[in-house]
Design a protein around this motif. Structure first.
Motif, PDB file in Angstrom:
ATOM      1  N   UNK A  44      -3.471  -7.912  21.508  1.00  0.00           N
ATOM      2  CA  UNK A  44      -2.165  -7.245  21.468  1.00  0.00           C
ATOM      3  C   UNK A  44      -1.087  -8.224  21.923  1.00  0.00           C
ATOM      4  N   UNK A  45      -0.504  -8.926  20.974  1.00  0.00           N
ATOM      5  CA  UNK A  45       0.447  -9.972  21.307  1.00  0.00           C
ATOM      6  C   UNK A  45       1.905  -9.552  21.290  1.00  0.00           C
ATOM      7  N   UNK A  46       2.204  -8.340  20.804  1.00  0.00           N
ATOM      8  CA  UNK A  46       3.596  -7.903  20.683  1.00  0.00           C
ATOM      9  C   UNK A  46       3.768  -6.501  21.282  1.00  0.00           C
ATOM     10  N   UNK A  47       5.007  -6.203  21.674  1.00  0.00           N
ATOM     11  CA  UNK A  47       5.295  -4.923  22.292  1.00  0.00           C
ATOM     12  C   UNK A  47       4.997  -3.741  21.397  1.00  0.00           C
ATOM     13  N   UNK A  48       5.305  -3.850  20.108  1.00  0.00           N
ATOM     14  CA  UNK A  48       5.066  -2.728  19.197  1.00  0.00           C
ATOM     15  C   UNK A  48       3.567  -2.476  19.020  1.00  0.00           C
ATOM     16  N   UNK A  49       2.750  -3.531  19.192  1.00  0.00           N
ATOM     17  CA  UNK A  49       1.307  -3.351  19.106  1.00  0.00           C
ATOM     18  C   UNK A  49       0.773  -2.617  20.330  1.00  0.00           C
ATOM     19  N   UNK A  50       1.303  -2.954  21.501  1.00  0.00           N
ATOM     20  CA  UNK A  50       0.907  -2.256  22.730  1.00  0.00           C
ATOM     21  C   UNK A  50       1.325  -0.794  22.658  1.00  0.00           C
ATOM     22  N   UNK A  51       2.522  -0.536  22.144  1.00  0.00           N
ATOM     23  CA  UNK A  51       3.023   0.839  22.017  1.00  0.00           C
ATOM     24  C   UNK A  51       2.128   1.662  21.107  1.00  0.00           C
ATOM     25  N   UNK A  52       1.732   1.100  19.974  1.00  0.00           N
ATOM     26  CA  UNK A  52       0.846   1.811  19.058  1.00  0.00           C
ATOM     27  C   UNK A  52      -0.543   1.990  19.671  1.00  0.00           C
ATOM     28  N   UNK A  53      -0.987   1.004  20.441  1.00  0.00           N
ATOM     29  CA  UNK A  53      -2.289   1.076  21.101  1.00  0.00           C
ATOM     30  C   UNK A  53      -2.323   2.233  22.097  1.00  0.00           C
ATOM     31  N   UNK A  54      -1.277   2.369  22.892  1.00  0.00           N
ATOM     32  CA  UNK A  54      -1.200   3.464  23.865  1.00  0.00           C
ATOM     33  C   UNK A  54      -1.116   4.811  23.146  1.00  0.00           C
ATOM     34  N   UNK A  55      -0.435   4.840  22.001  1.00  0.00           N
ATOM     35  CA  UNK A  55      -0.381   6.078  21.209  1.00  0.00           C
ATOM     36  C   UNK A  55      -1.778   6.543  20.827  1.00  0.00           C
ATOM     37  N   UNK A  56      -2.626   5.597  20.427  1.00  0.00           N
ATOM     38  CA  UNK A  56      -3.996   5.942  20.056  1.00  0.00           C
ATOM     39  C   UNK A  56      -4.788   6.385  21.280  1.00  0.00           C
ATOM     40  N   UNK A  57      -4.596   5.708  22.414  1.00  0.00           N
ATOM     41  CA  UNK A  57      -5.324   6.070  23.638  1.00  0.00           C
ATOM     42  C   UNK A  57      -5.026   7.510  24.064  1.00  0.00           C
ATOM     43  N   UNK A  58      -3.810   7.950  23.835  1.00  0.00           N
ATOM     44  CA  UNK A  58      -3.430   9.307  24.235  1.00  0.00           C
ATOM     45  C   UNK A  58      -4.102  10.378  23.382  1.00  0.00           C
ATOM     46  N   UNK A  59      -4.748   9.969  22.302  1.00  0.00           N
ATOM     47  CA  UNK A  59      -5.434  10.921  21.429  1.00  0.00           C
ATOM     48  C   UNK A  59      -6.899  11.130  21.822  1.00  0.00           C
TER      49      UNK A  59
END
Length: 242
Positions: free
Chosen positions: A106-121
């Protein structure tokens, strides 16, 4: 009369043609995740170690006339809507019980944001692996069913940065940057904890202080509770040798 097979080895003709990666048939899918592949029927909970990192947006290329640009925007909007609806059907992470999202790069902020979105599911996830993702803070994530959490090789500095896991029993925080026990009260049910190769491991009275914070802890850094680990058995004056 026996016949002996003859094998003829010839040198292939060297090709002087060069094929650019952009000319390959699958070039438009180089940043795609599995639910963006055509005719794909595999759902998220069926994958063992999926790559869910969000790729960069493709550039639209050179601009043309305003009318053609507006038409392409409309078509692009329709494609995005269809892809979003399809993604919702395939990204059924709420049904996944054992999840491995390690090594996502996860090298970019938008990738981390999408990653956390998936974790919340991950409502039904019991065992979660997030190894080597350069994570620093996922306290906004709630994992109500998680019993085992592997956060090895990340950048966590405090227990306060970890997700909410009321029923967590096994936690691996090895190779992070944990320096104290602030916020660890949320994980009072832990039975095993790994804090090896963290700054706190090299502090005075480390094991006795950790076992005092976790009443149900049986193993720390892979070593069971020893007599010397009880706070009452730890000497008041001691010298720490590294």
């Amino acid at each position: 009369m026996k016949t002996t097979p003859v094998i003829v080895v010839s040198n292939p003709k060297e090709s002087t043609e060069f094929i650019s990666p952009s000319e390959l048939p699958g070039n438009h899918l180089k940043h795609a995740v599995w639910h963006q592949l055509p005719k794909n029927k595999v759902k998220g909970n069926e994958l063992k170690c999926p790559r869910i990192r969000k790729g960069p947006h493709e550039s639209s290329g050179s601009s043309s006339s305003s009318s053609s640009s507006s038409d392409s925007d409309v078509e692009a909007g329709k494609r995005i809507k269809l892809r979003h609806n399809y993604k919702n059907k395939t990204e059924n992470w709420n049904k996944a019980s054992i999840v491995n999202f390690s090594y996502q790069d996860l090298g970019h902020g938008y990738q981390v944001k999408n990653f956390i979105r998936v974790l919340k599911m991950l409502e039904s996830c019991i065992q979660l692996h997030l190894v080597d993702n350069s994570l620093e803070d996922i306290h906004s994530v709630k994992l109500p069913s998680c019993h085992s959490l592997n956060l090895q090789k990340n950048h966590f500095t405090s227990f306060k940065s970890l997700p909410k896991c009321d029923g967590l029993l096994h936690l691996d925080l090895s190779v992070n940057n944990i320096g104290d026990l602030d916020g660890c009260e949320r994980f009072k049910n832990l039975q095993t904890l790994d804090l090896s190769l963290n700054p706190i491991q090299y502090t005075l009275g480390y094991r006795s202080r950790v076992f005092a914070k976790f009443p149900n802890l049986k193993y720390l850094d892979g070593i069971p509770l020893l007599n010397d680990d009880h706070p009452e058995n730890y000497p008041e004056k001691a010298c720490l040798i590294l």
